[in-house]
Design a protein around this motif. Structure first.
Motif, PDB file in Angstrom:
ATOM      1  N   ALA A 194      70.883  25.902  35.516  1.00 52.25           N
ATOM      2  CA  ALA A 194      70.372  27.134  34.910  1.00 52.25           C
ATOM      3  C   ALA A 194      69.048  27.529  35.549  1.00 52.25           C
ATOM      4  N   GLY A 203      77.318  33.818  34.686  1.00 52.14           N
ATOM      5  CA  GLY A 203      76.507  34.480  33.664  1.00 52.14           C
ATOM      6  C   GLY A 203      76.340  35.971  33.915  1.00 52.14           C
ATOM      7  N   GLY A 262      72.106  35.293  31.072  1.00 53.21           N
ATOM      8  CA  GLY A 262      73.370  34.889  31.700  1.00 53.21           C
ATOM      9  C   GLY A 262      73.197  33.686  32.607  1.00 53.21           C
ATOM     10  N   VAL A 274      72.888  30.588  30.289  1.00 51.73           N
ATOM     11  CA  VAL A 274      74.182  30.227  29.680  1.00 51.73           C
ATOM     12  C   VAL A 274      75.162  29.766  30.771  1.00 51.73           C
ATOM     13  N   GLY A 275      75.169  30.492  31.873  1.00 55.69           N
ATOM     14  CA  GLY A 275      76.066  30.125  32.980  1.00 55.69           C
ATOM     15  C   GLY A 275      75.795  28.712  33.471  1.00 55.69           C
ATOM     16  N   PHE A 284      77.429  38.085  31.006  1.00 56.97           N
ATOM     17  CA  PHE A 284      76.366  38.931  30.459  1.00 56.97           C
ATOM     18  C   PHE A 284      76.089  40.162  31.330  1.00 56.97           C
TER      19      PHE A 284
END
Lengths: 292, 395
Positions: free
Chosen positions: A19, A233, A240, A243-244, A284
Motif C-alpha cells: 500500500a 485500487g 484505493g 485498500v488495493g 476506487f
C-alpha cells in the motif's frame, strides 16, 4: 480458524508495504500523469540510507530511519526539479522512459558502495522475534509496519484536507491549468509531490528491509506488487492505493494457501490483467467524464 | 647493395613471413609462445552478481598463483572477462565474443545454469574446451560432450545427497519440500523425485516459493499442516532465510535439509536475524570445509593473497577446483598445446586435485562430471560442523 487468522495477519503486514509503495506511485501519477517505474528503487535507496546511518554512523534506530526518510524526500524534490521538470509537458511515454532510466541509475549507484551482496537489516525489536496472542502469531516488525502504514494514511488524509499545501496539491491534481491561474506555484507542487512520494517510499523501504533483506535489486518485487495494488485500487485514488495494497497482500496469502503456492509468483500479473479487463478504473477509480 | 641482392633478401623475408604465418595458422587460437588466453564469464552485474565476482575470483586466484609459479610450460595465463548478467541471451553473446572476437584458447566460466545451457552449442560447434565454473544443471554435461567438463557437483547429485541424508533421519516417513520453480531447483529434484518412494518416504507437501519472496507464511503453514518428519528446501540463500525465519515463527521444527546453496549455514543464520533459526538445519556441501576451517587454510591464503580486499566466503572456493583441473591438464598436454590435446588431457584426469572441493576429480571417455561426492554440514553453537552423509547416530 487458526490458519485464516495467521494468513490475515501476515497478509495485512505485507499488504501495508504494498500500500505504501502504491501510495507513492499514485501521488506522482495524479500530479504529473506518469507512472514512476523507479519507485521500487527509491524504496531500496531509503533502506540503504537507513542501514548506512545505523551501521556506519551509529545513529539510534528511530533517528536513522527518520533521517533516511528525510533524505529520500529531499532526493525526490531534487530529482523532480532537475530530471523531470524540464520535460514535464512531454509525452507521458517520454516521462515513463525517464523513470525507467532512473530505476537503472539508482540501482547502479547503490551497487558502487554495496556491490550485489545481500545485507541483513537490523530489526527494531531484535530480542522479541514473535508475539503470540492465543492462536495469533505476529512479529513486532509486522505490527510496526501495519501501525506506521495506518498512521501515514491518517496523516495524509489530514494533510490533504486541512493544510494549505495539501489543498494546493489536490487542486493541482484536479486541474493543472486552473491551479496555475489562481496563483498556485505548480512547480513547487510537482517537487513537493515527488518529495512526499519518495519519503513514503523510504518509509516502505526501512519497514520492508528487515524481512526482505537488503540488496540493490530488492525494489523490483515491491514495485510489481505496488503497481498491482494501484491498478486494483484505481490509479488516481489515494484510498484505493491503501485498500488495493492490503487486498494484494491478503490475496497472495490466501490464494497461496488455498489454491497453490505457485500462484504467488503470478498473482500480481493476474490481478493487473483481470482488473484491466473487467474493471479498468479500479475499485476506487472513476470513469473520466467530459463536458460537451 | 645490388638490386639483385636486395631482391634475394626481400624474397627471403617474404618466405620467412609466409612460413611464420603458416606456423601461426596451424596453432589454435589464443596460444602464443608466452601466453595462453582463457575466456571467463559470469554474472558480474545485475541481480545475481552475488554469484559473479566471488566465484570467478577464486578461479582467477588459482590462475594468478600458477603464473606466479612460472606458468604452464613457460606460458602465462591471460584471462579475458565477459559479463553475462545471468541472462541466457547475454551468455550466448558473451561466449560467441570470447570465441570469435577475443579468440580465446579455452573457456572457464558460467555460474548460471540457464545461461550456460543456452551457450552449450557454441562450445560444441567451435570445438572449444569448456570448464563449467559453478553452474549445476545436469543437462550441461549430461549427455556428455567431448568439449564440456565440470568439477562442480551437478544439481541431481546435490538432490541425491539431500535425500540420502533425509532418509536416515530416525523414523522419517513423511517429507515436505519447498523449492523454487526453475531449472536450478528442478535439477536437484531429479534424484529426489526418483528416489523418495524407494527410500520409504511420502511427500506430504511440495510447495513453491517465488524468487525474491519476502514472506513464506503460506508455504510454512502448508508444510506444518502436512506434519512432516523432514523438510527439504531447494532455495537460494535469501529465500532460504525467509523460509527458515517464518518456519521458526510458526513453530515448524524440522529437521530442515537445504541444498549446497546454503552450505554457509552461519551466513544463513545471520540473514534470518535469529540465533536459533538453523539449530535444526543442515545443508549439502561440496567443499572440504567451511570458511575458516583449517582444511581450507591453503586455499583461503591463496584467495586472500590475490584479492586482499574481498570477503572470503564459501563462494570464493567454488571456481578453484575447475581452475586447478584446467591448470593440471594444460601442463600435462605439453608444450605443443592444442585444444584437442587439452581435451584429451582433461579426459585422462584421474583423482585430480580439487583444492577445496570435497572429492578428487576424475573424468573419462564418456564421463564429464568429475566430482559427484558431497557431504552434509550442520551447526553446533557458532561453528559449522561436518555431519557426514547420514544422520549422526549420537543425535
Amino acid at each position: 480458524m487458526e490458519i485464516p487468522l495467521l494468513l490475515t495477519a501476515s497478509g495485512l503486514a505485507n499488504g501495508a508495504l504494498y500500500a505504501l509503495v502504491a501510495l507513492g506511485l499514485v501521488l506522482v501519477y495524479k500530479t504529473q500523469d506518469v507512472v514512476q517505474f523507479g519507485h521500487g528503487e527509491v524504496l531500496m535507496i531509503g533502506a540503504f540510507i537507513g542501514y548506512s546511518l545505523l551501521n556506519y554512523l551509529g545513529l539510534p534506530y528511530p533517528a536513522a530511519m527518520l533521517a533516511a526518510v528525510l533524505a529520500c524526500g529531499i532526493m525526490g524534490f531534487v530529482l523532480e526539479r532537475i530530471a523531470f521538470r524540464p520535460i514535464a509537458y512531454h509525452h507521458h511515454i517520454t516521462l515513463a522512459m525517464v523513470t525507467v532510466g532512473l530505476s537503472f541509475a539508482l540501482k547502479g549507484i547503490a551497487r558502487i558502495p554495496f556491490g550485489a551482496d545481500i545485507y541483513t537489516f537490523p530489526r527494531l525489536f531484535p530480542d522479541t522475534p514473535t508475539i503470540v496472542w492465543g492462536k495469533l502469531i505476529v512479529t513486532p516488525q509486522h505490527l510496526v509496519t501495519i501501525g506506521v502504514a495506518l498512521a501515514l494514511t491518517i496523516g495524509l488524509f489530514v494533510f490533504f484536507r486541512s493544510t494549505t499545501m495539501g489543498k494546493q496539491m489536490r487542486a493541482t491534481q484536479q486541474n493543472l491549468t486552473g491551479a496555475s491561474i489562481i496563483g498556485i506555484n505548480t512547480g513547487l507542487i510537482f517537487s513537493g509531490t515527488w518529495a512526499l512520494a519518495c519519503a513514503i517510499g523510504a518509509v516502505a523501504g526501512v519497514l520492508a528491509a528487515p524481512d526482505a533483506l537488503l540488496y540493490p535489486d530488492m525494489g523490483a518485487r515491491f514495485l510489481l506488487k505496488g503497481f498491482a495494488a494501484a491498478v486494483l485500487g484505481g490509479f488516481e485514488s489515494v484510498p484505493g492505493a491503501i485498500v488495493g495494497g492490503l487486498l494484494i497482500g491478503l490475496i497472495d496469502n490466501f490464494a497461496g494457501f488455498y489454491i497453490d503456492t505457485a500462484f504467488q509468483e503470478i498473482s500480481a500479473y493476474c490481478i493487473i490483467i483481470l482488473v484491466l479487463f473487467v474493471w479498468p478504473y479500479g475499485l476506487f477509480g472513476r470513469r473520466p467524464t467530459h463536458r460537451v | 647493395m645490388t638490386a639483385k641482392r636486395s631482391m634475394k633478401l626481400a624474397g627471403l623475408a617474404v618466405a620467412a613471413g609466409l612460413a611464420w604465418a603458416g606456423a601461426a595458422g596451424a596453432a589454435d587460437p589464443g596460444i602464443t609462445d608466452t601466453t595462453i588466453k582463457l575466456g571467463m564469464f559470469g554474472p558480474l552485474t545485475g541481480a545475481v552478481s552475488i554469484y559473479g565476482y566471488p566465484i570467478n575470483n577464486g578461479a582467477i586466484a588459482i590462475y594468478n598463483e600458477t603464473n606466479a609459479a612460472g606458468g604452464i610450460n613457460g606460458r602465462k595465463i591471460e584471462i579475458v572477462h565477459e559479463d553475462d548478467g545471468c541472462d541466457p541471451a547475454k551468455t550466448r553473446a558473451a561466449v560467441k565474443k570470447l570465441i570469435e572476437q577475443d579468440k580465446v584458447f579455452a573457456i572457464h566460466g558460467g555460474s548460471c545454469s540457464g545461461g550456460v545451457n543456452a551457450a552449450k552449442d557454441e562450445f560444441i560447434s567451435g570445438k572449444v574446451p569448456f570448464m563449467v565454473m559453478a553452474a549445476t544443471l545436469d543437462a550441461i554435461s549430461d549427455p556428455p560432450n567431448r568439449y564440456i567438463f565440470t568439477t562442480t557437483l551437478p544439481g541431481s547429485g546435490d538432490g541425491g545427497i539431500m535425500l540420502n541424508f533425509a532418509k536416515t533421519v530416525p523414523n522419517a516417513k513423511k517429507i515436505a519440500i519447498v523449492r523454487h520453480q526453475d531449472d536450478w531447483a528442478n535439477a536437484k529434484m531429479k534424484n529426489i523425485s526418483a528416489g523418495y518412494a524407494a527410500a520409504g518416504l511420502q511427500i506430504v507437501a511440495d510447495e513453491t516459493l517465488a524468487r525474491n519472496a519476502t514472506d513464506a507464511t503460506a508455504q510454512v503453514l502448508k508444510v506444518k499442516a502436512g506434519n512432516p518428519d523432514v523438510v527439504l528446501f531447494l532455495l537460494y540463500p535469501g529465500e532460504s532465510a525467509v523460509f527458515l525465519r517464518d518456519a521458526e515463527k510458526y513453530g515448524v521444527k524440522g529437521p530442515f535439509v537445504g541444498s549446497n546453496s546454503v552450505m554457509d549455514l552461519l551466513d544463513l543464520r545471520e540473514r534470518t536475524g535469529s540465533k536459533t533459526s538453523v539449530n535444526n538445519a543442515y545443508a549439502s556441501a561440496f567443499l572440504q570445509g567451511y570458511v575458516g576451517d583449517p582444511a581450507l587454510e591453503k586455499w583461503t591464503a591463496i584467495y586472500r593473497k590475490h584479492f586482499p580486499n574481498d570477503k572470503v566466503q564459501s563462494l570464493s572456493f567454488y571456481g578453484m577446483s575447475g581452475a586447478l583441473t584446467m591448470v593440471d591438464a594444460m601442463k600435462r598436454a605439453g608444450k605443443d598445446l592444442t585444444r584437442e590435446k587439452l581435451v584429451d588431457a582433461l579426459e585422462a584426469t584421474k583423482d585430480g586435485e580439487a583444492g577445496p572441493g570435497y572429492c578428487k576429480v576424475t573424468f573419462g571417455k564418456d564421463v564429464r562430471q568429475g566430482c559427484l561426492g558431497g557431504t552434509i554440514w550442520g551447526v553446533k553453537g557458532d561453528q559449522i560442523v561436518n555431519i557426514g552423509p547420514s544422520w549422526p547416530k549420537t543425535n
